[in-house]
Design a protein around this motif. Structure first.
Motif, short mmCIF file in Angstrom:
data_model
loop_
_atom_site.label_atom_id
_atom_site.label_comp_id
_atom_site.label_asym_id
_atom_site.label_seq_id
_atom_site.Cartn_x
_atom_site.Cartn_y
_atom_site.Cartn_z
N SER A 395 0.80 -1.22 0.00
CA SER A 395 0.00 0.00 0.00
C SER A 395 0.83 1.27 0.00
O SER A 395 0.36 2.32 -0.41
N THR A 396 2.08 1.21 0.50
CA THR A 396 2.83 2.46 0.67
C THR A 396 4.20 2.45 0.02
O THR A 396 4.86 3.49 0.01
N HIS A 407 -1.20 14.09 -0.24
CA HIS A 407 -2.31 13.35 0.35
C HIS A 407 -2.70 13.88 1.72
O HIS A 407 -3.85 13.74 2.14
N LYS A 411 -6.66 13.54 2.09
CA LYS A 411 -7.10 12.19 2.46
C LYS A 411 -7.59 12.11 3.90
O LYS A 411 -7.39 13.03 4.71
N ARG A 412 -8.24 10.98 4.21
CA ARG A 412 -8.75 10.74 5.54
C ARG A 412 -7.61 10.56 6.53
O ARG A 412 -6.48 10.24 6.16
N ASP A 414 -6.97 8.25 8.87
CA ASP A 414 -6.35 6.93 8.98
C ASP A 414 -5.45 6.63 7.79
O ASP A 414 -4.40 5.99 7.92
N GLU A 415 -5.83 7.10 6.60
CA GLU A 415 -5.01 6.88 5.41
C GLU A 415 -3.70 7.67 5.51
O GLU A 415 -2.63 7.17 5.13
N LYS A 418 -1.25 5.88 7.91
CA LYS A 418 -0.61 4.71 7.31
C LYS A 418 0.48 5.12 6.32
O LYS A 418 1.57 4.52 6.27
N GLU A 419 0.21 6.14 5.50
CA GLU A 419 1.19 6.56 4.50
C GLU A 419 2.44 7.16 5.15
O GLU A 419 3.56 6.87 4.73
#
Length: 719
Positions: A395-396, A407, A411-412, A414-415, A418-419
């Motif tokens: 994913s990253t 982002h 972006k949200r 939680d996203e 993670k990034e």
């Protein structure tokens, strides 16, 4: 590529009223990469530890004398050398206190500079061009000194380098518009003279610097028209003396800066074979009237890094151990830098990574949730399942820093978390300095604009990389206080070296206003909590003499203390041995106590505290003083905790800021009396330690006497 990191202040300056110079004659390296010697333009030499930003020693010549040469450090003898009044050589060691009582020797001719570099012997350069090794000169200080230069020839710049095992003194001169370079080889003494090519309009160089690599001496010149040239001299074949012959010295244009008019105060310094630093030249994309420090790549003619310098600059620039020293305005700043190997592939962004994704090691960025929930006793374990590692990589792994920055804006939450975590996991530690500050700034900006967006764990991870400081993102601590994220506040207080005094006082006010019940629910750094748990548990078991003070001695010194209070102390734990605040609130207050500050800047902000908070804070300081022992098990286990000097400093600050209020307050009378006793006991303790130190120094200086016979008695009087 090259990067300039966050600047910090080494010391303040007192430039002359004319502001024509900074007031600094020179900065020289000392025993290692973290120590430098700063010589001002008149009477003072100061030794600084750069990482601590504090002086370790200072020596001043008496009124009427003047320093005429920057002090240098002799690594062989561990001594400092300077020159006063052009002819008096002074030599001393770090333990010497009074400079006028140290060794000095008067020579027969005026001295220009004393040079000393690592692996080299100190050399003396006289104003008329003669060169002597310091040891040979001191063996006969009044020896005659020859004149090497013509009557109208003047030395403009000089340095000393060691090429392999050979030592050279290099200096340039001017005579009737012509520039010459002298290369003095030592042991054997051989002098070479070169004539420099003329620049258009007969301009003289603003700065000259020299470096040695690959058996070549590289000379760098910066002219007022913005042209940077390089001359190269091979050390091979310099064994013959050409006598009076003057050789032409060719030069090569390295860089042509776009300059309107002529440069005034500017300087250039080589950083490695591909990068040079220039102070005082205009930034290509900045407006007029701004002074910049820039790093240029001379191979590709590209600007690699730039930083605006506030205040007047003086064209002075020194560089040691990947740090640049720049006087500007009334400040001497230190700016760390980094230069990586240059190539066309890296310049175009096509350089392949030397390590595969599988072999790349993880950056040690702890998960704060895991630390507090599961790994508080074993923080070194980093266990990842194969499925989680595969999912995160998928994913990253393909996201760049620029993509993650974009982002963050849309972006949200939680996203974004993670990034950023994925970026930190696979990033190289040396590369983080270039983009961690941007991540923090964007996260803070969005959090302040959007109340529903806040990423405490991500911000804590970014702060823990030590690649961000208060100056990079001033709003971070304000946001943490608004969100009541006291763990992030604690982390910032621990890791930020540049927190302003106003922010420190704001944190103190927020912490001391926090209800104990709310504070006990906070998640804070485990070691700091362990210290307070141990301290409070020991508080009820240890009484008597601590840090030079005991409650019994206080009562003896002040018989006006009522007998009822004495009787109560004999039967129960005294109030001053009970922590007046909750455990977690005490942990936060300890972080404030350990923050760096300046007395003059902090005092005005402390006066804004209410009398109730002042009394409570002083009661806590009293508790720490009575129950903290530097020889206890706490120190041996390395807990992060305030030390005794910090506690005493804060007691003095609070008394200075609120003296009138405390004197007039009835409830504070006993507290102030106790604090007075503590300070008096500390003065008494340090006085006795001073006597002991003096006695030990005298014993050290006493020469050992030979024993007479088989038995002898010697009496030593200490006082």
């Amino acid at each position: 590529m090259a990067a300039l990191y966050e600047a910090y202040t080494l010391c303040g300056l007192v430039p002359p009223e004319s502001l024509s110079n900074s007031g600094i004659q020179g900065i020289e390296a000392e025993r290692d990469s973290d120590h430098v010697i700063v010589t001002d333009s008149s009477r003072c030499v100061t030794l600084y530890k750069v990482s601590d930003q504090k002086p370790l020693g200072s020596w001043t010549v008496k009124e009427g004398n003047c320093l005429t040469c920057p002090a240098v450090y002799n690594t062989h003898t561990k001594e400092y050398v300077t020159v006063t009044d052009n002819k008096v050589i002074r030599i001393w060691k770090e333990e010497d206190v009074v400079l006028d009582k140290t060794f000095k020797a008067t020579v027969s001719s005026d001295i220009l500079r004393v040079h000393c570099v690592a692996r080299g012997d100190p050399v003396v350069l006289f104003q008329r061009g003669a060169v002597r090794l310091l040891d040979s000169l001191l063996s006969a200080p009044q020896q005659p000194i020859e004149e090497v230069l013509a009557p109208e020839e003047t030395i403009r710049w000089s340095t000393n380098i060691v090429a392999d095992t050979q030592q050279f003194v290099i200096f340039t001169t001017e005579q009737n518009g012509d520039s010459f370079l002298y290369l003095q080889k030592l042991n054997p003494n051989i002098l070479h003279k070169y004539q420099l090519e003329r620049e258009d309009s007969d301009l003289s160089p603003l700065s000259i610097s020299a470096s040695y690599r690959d058996r070549l001496i590289h000379l760098l010149y910066l002219y007022p028209n913005g042209h940077v040239y390089q001359s190269v001299i091979s050390v091979i074949g310099l064994g013959a003396d050409q006598g009076a012959q003057t050789l032409p010295l060719r030069r090569k244009l390295l860089l042509a800066l776009s300059v309107k008019g002529r440069l005034g105060a500017a300087s250039a310094l080589p950083l490695d074979d591909a990068h040079i630093a220039i102070i005082g030249a205009p930034h290509p994309s900045a407006g007029a009237g701004k002074d910049f420090l820039c790093i240029w790549n001379i191979h590709f003619q590209t600007l690699q890094a730039g930083k605006e310098i506030s205040g007047k600059i003086f064209g002075q620039l020194w560089g040691y151990s990947s740090k640049l020293f720049i006087p500007h305005g009334k400040t001497l700043s230190v700016i760390p830098y980094e230069c990586t190997k240059s190539s066309l592939a890296s310049a175009l962004g096509k350089l392949k990574q030397g390590r595969t994704e599988e072999s790349r090691s993880l950056v040690s960025v702890p998960s704060w949730n895991n630390i507090f929930q599961e790994e508080s006793t074993q923080p070194s374990k980093r266990v990842e399942t194969r499925a989680f590692r595969m999912r995160r990589t998928q994913s990253t792994s393909d996201l760049t820093v620029e993509q993650v920055l974009a982002h963050i804006k849309t972006k949200r939450m939680d996203e974004v978390e993670k990034e950023v975590e994925g970026l930190l996991t696979r990033a190289d530690t040396q590369d983080m300095h270039q983009w961690v500050g941007q991540l923090v700034s964007l996260l803070v900006s969005r959090s302040m604009a959007d109340p529903t967006f806040y990423t405490p764990t991500t911000l804590a991870q970014l702060v823990h990389t030590r690649c961000v400081c208060y100056s990079v993102c001033p709003d971070l601590m304000q946001l943490a206080l608004e969100k009541k994220d006291y763990l992030l506040c604690q982390l910032c207080l621990q890791l930020f070296p540049d927190i302003p005094e106003a922010v420190t006082c704001t944190c103190l006010k927020a912490f001391i206003s926090l209800p104990d019940a709310d504070a006990e629910n906070l998640k804070l750094e485990p070691d700091s909590i362990s210290f307070m748990e141990t301290l409070t548990s020991r508080a009820h078991s240890q009484f008597g003499l601590q840090n030079g003070f005991s409650s019994t001695s206080s009562a003896a010194d002040h018989p006006d203390v009522t007998k009822s209070k004495t009787d109560k102390e004999e039967t129960s734990t005294p109030l001053e041995h009970t922590c007046p605040v909750g455990l977690h609130k005490a942990v936060l207050l300890n972080e404030v106590l350990q923050t760096a500050f300046s007395d003059d800047l902090l005092l005005p902000h402390l006066r804004n505290l209410s009398s109730q908070h002042v009394v409570l804070f002083l009661q806590y300081l009293q508790f720490l003083y009575l129950n903290y022992n530097e020889d206890s098990v706490l120190q041996r286990h390395g807990y992060r905790s305030p030390n005794l000097p910090q506690i005493m400093d804060w007691i003095s600050l609070m008394l200075d800021a609120h003296f009138t209020v405390l004197v007039m307050s009835t409830e504070a009378k006993g507290l102030v009396l106790n604090l007075h006793n503590y300070i008096k006991s500390q003065v008494r303790l340090f006085s006795e330690l001073g006597k002991l130190h003096s006695s030990l120094q005298e014993l050290k200086n006493v020469k050992t006497k030979k024993d007479v016979g088989q038995y002898s008695i010697e009496v030593i009087e200490l006082f």
